[in-house]
Design a protein around this motif. Structure first.
Motif, PDB file in Angstrom:
ATOM      1  N   THR A  20      48.571  44.609  48.629  1.00 39.18           N
ATOM      2  CA  THR A  20      47.351  43.910  48.722  1.00 39.18           C
ATOM      3  C   THR A  20      47.606  42.690  47.994  1.00 39.18           C
ATOM      4  O   THR A  20      47.623  41.283  48.287  1.00 39.18           O
ATOM      5  N   ALA A 136      40.407  45.761  47.458  1.00 39.69           N
ATOM      6  CA  ALA A 136      40.440  44.745  48.554  1.00 39.69           C
ATOM      7  C   ALA A 136      39.140  44.106  48.837  1.00 39.69           C
ATOM      8  O   ALA A 136      39.031  43.015  48.899  1.00 39.69           O
ATOM      9  N   TYR A 140      39.262  40.074  48.088  1.00 35.79           N
ATOM     10  CA  TYR A 140      38.958  39.070  49.221  1.00 35.79           C
ATOM     11  C   TYR A 140      37.804  38.243  49.122  1.00 35.79           C
ATOM     12  O   TYR A 140      37.487  37.037  49.620  1.00 35.79           O
TER      13      TYR A 140
END
Length: 163
Positions: A20, A136, A140
């Motif tokens: 990621t 994540a 994000y």
């Protein structure tokens, strides 16, 4: 952005987090002791062939991490925080710290940084999300707040064209 893993224990989680980070141009900071060796196959398998390209820094201790990163903004992700991660105002160079899978960030560190502690809202009947998923979700959001700076625009389809 910077992701910090304090004493991660599960190599597959760290490998997925590394992937990621690579996909988003994020630096990964790993703080010892870890529950695995950095060269373990399971770590690299989860991160696939991206691991060798990843911008990763390893520290011998939390103290060394703090000494080498003086004055940076560090958000601490914990299930116990009063503030939601969506309430945080992320800057492009911020650090987001996550604790080890079995215990999280030590409470001694959390109480010294209450204003910088953030959580992901979830059902009260669950202890926590998987570490890689938590990274994540918060990463994000931080990237979204910064307009995904430096990230590539939409790609092309393999066989067809967008209309």
């Amino acid at each position: 952005m910077n992701i910090v893993l304090l004493e991660p224990e599960i190599p597959q989680n760290t490998g997925n987090i590394g992937r990621t980070c690579y996909a988003t141009g994020t630096r990964l900071h790993l703080i010892e002791p870890m529950g695995f060796r950095i060269n373990e196959k399971s770590l690299k398998r989860a991160g696939m062939d991206y691991w060798k390209e990843l911008d990763v820094v390893v520290y011998d201790s939390y103290r060394e991490f703090l000494e080498k990163n003086r004055g940076v903004k560090i958000w601490l992700a914990t299930t116990k925080a009063p503030k939601k991660y969506t309430d945080a105002k992320f800057s492009p160079d911020d650090y987001i710290m996550f604790g080890k899978e079995s215990a999280g960030i030590p409470e001694k560190i959390l109480v010294q940084n209450k204003e910088d502690c953030i959580r992901i809202p979830m059902n009260e009947n669950i202890r926590s999300l998987n570490l890689a998923n938590s990274v994540a979700v918060i990463l994000y959001e931080a990237l979204r707040q910064n307009n995904f700076a430096g990230m590539e625009e939409a790609g092309e389809l393999h066989h067809l064209k967008w209309k």
